[in-house]
Design a protein around this motif. Sequence first.
Motif, PDB file in Angstrom:
ATOM      1  N   TYR A 112      33.528  56.203  12.193  1.00  0.00           N
ATOM      2  CA  TYR A 112      33.361  54.844  12.730  1.00  0.00           C
ATOM      3  C   TYR A 112      32.428  53.999  11.873  1.00  0.00           C
ATOM      4  O   TYR A 112      31.642  53.212  12.410  1.00  0.00           O
ATOM      5  N   GLU A 115      32.637  50.178  12.397  1.00  0.00           N
ATOM      6  CA  GLU A 115      33.176  49.779  13.692  1.00  0.00           C
ATOM      7  C   GLU A 115      32.036  49.725  14.704  1.00  0.00           C
ATOM      8  O   GLU A 115      31.137  50.568  14.663  1.00  0.00           O
ATOM      9  N   ILE A 117      30.663  50.709  18.105  1.00  0.00           N
ATOM     10  CA  ILE A 117      31.091  51.759  19.044  1.00  0.00           C
ATOM     11  C   ILE A 117      30.107  51.912  20.216  1.00  0.00           C
ATOM     12  O   ILE A 117      28.947  51.520  20.132  1.00  0.00           O
ATOM     13  N   HIS A 188      33.026  55.980  22.869  1.00  0.00           N
ATOM     14  CA  HIS A 188      33.487  56.726  21.692  1.00  0.00           C
ATOM     15  C   HIS A 188      32.838  58.110  21.608  1.00  0.00           C
ATOM     16  O   HIS A 188      33.464  59.071  21.172  1.00  0.00           O
TER      17      HIS A 188
END
Length: 287
Positions: A112, A115, A117, A188
Amino acid sequence: MEINHLLKKGVEMIKDREYGNPVLEAALLLGKLLNVDKTYIYTHGDTQVPQPTVDKFLELMGMRKLGYPIQYILKEKEFMGLDFYVDEGVLIPRSDTETLVEYVLEYIDKKYKDESINFLDLGIGSGAIILSVAYYKKNVNAYGVDIHDIPLKIANINKEKFNLNNVFLYKGDLFQGIEGLGLEGKIHIIASNPPYIPKKEIETLQREVKDYEPMSALDGGEDGIIFYRKIIPESRRYLKDGGLLILEIGCDQGRKVENIFIREGYKDICILKDLQGLDRVALGIMK
Ligand SMILES: C[S@@+](CC[C@H](N)C(=O)[O-])C[C@H]1O[C@@H](n2cnc3c(N)ncnc32)[C@H](O)[C@@H]1O
């Protein structure tokens, strides 16, 4: 009294304790009271210590002699390169727990990287896990829950200390703490270092732990795995597809916890070892 003399007196008081490093502990404690580091203590043996400080030092060494943890006296414990404030009522962070945190940090980098999360830590204590992750990974929105007020208070102090604005802390019984936030199916990574000592083994732990650390951070029920039986199934409601559930475990709990992961339908289940080569972390991916 001079530093050298006082230090010797302190070491003499705690030298027979089963655990710890008497010279280092005495130097750290005196350094804390004088607001200097341990090198100063070792190199300024002739310096006079004011009488009130002498009295306080001897009082604290007396507590240490009875097994009171040095970290609660110093009000500090280093974890993942960060100096956590600690006090009675929270588990003193253990270096074993760095195995879990290091895995999570690498996992975020791998999976990730750029990203944003959501991360959840159940049972935050001083904030060792959640705050380390939030400190080193700014792309994380970190949610944390604890059932008791003292851990929440101390974790909030540490959150301020590390200046983190990507951390959100709630009081509650496991997932109940984040009910109503709309996080179902949106997390996540879920992590936890739950209490995992079997009830009858608590009496056999060293005095520092069983007499002074909070029972609510240790007691994992009759067989030690009561929390895994709740967290592993309930995490399914909150994890995204492909999300990671990662849990610290006792060194002899790998097989039992792995079986719960299998029964609950996770994939890529795996047990990680700590630096001593003992089973320490169980993880699985939600499918
Ligand atoms: C073993 S400590 C771990 C603390 C911290 N995460 C660490 O690794 O140093 C477990 C924590 O779980 C909390 N706890 C116990 N039962 C809980 C529950 N039902 N819901 C939420 N937190 C709980 C305790 O108060 C304690 O702070």
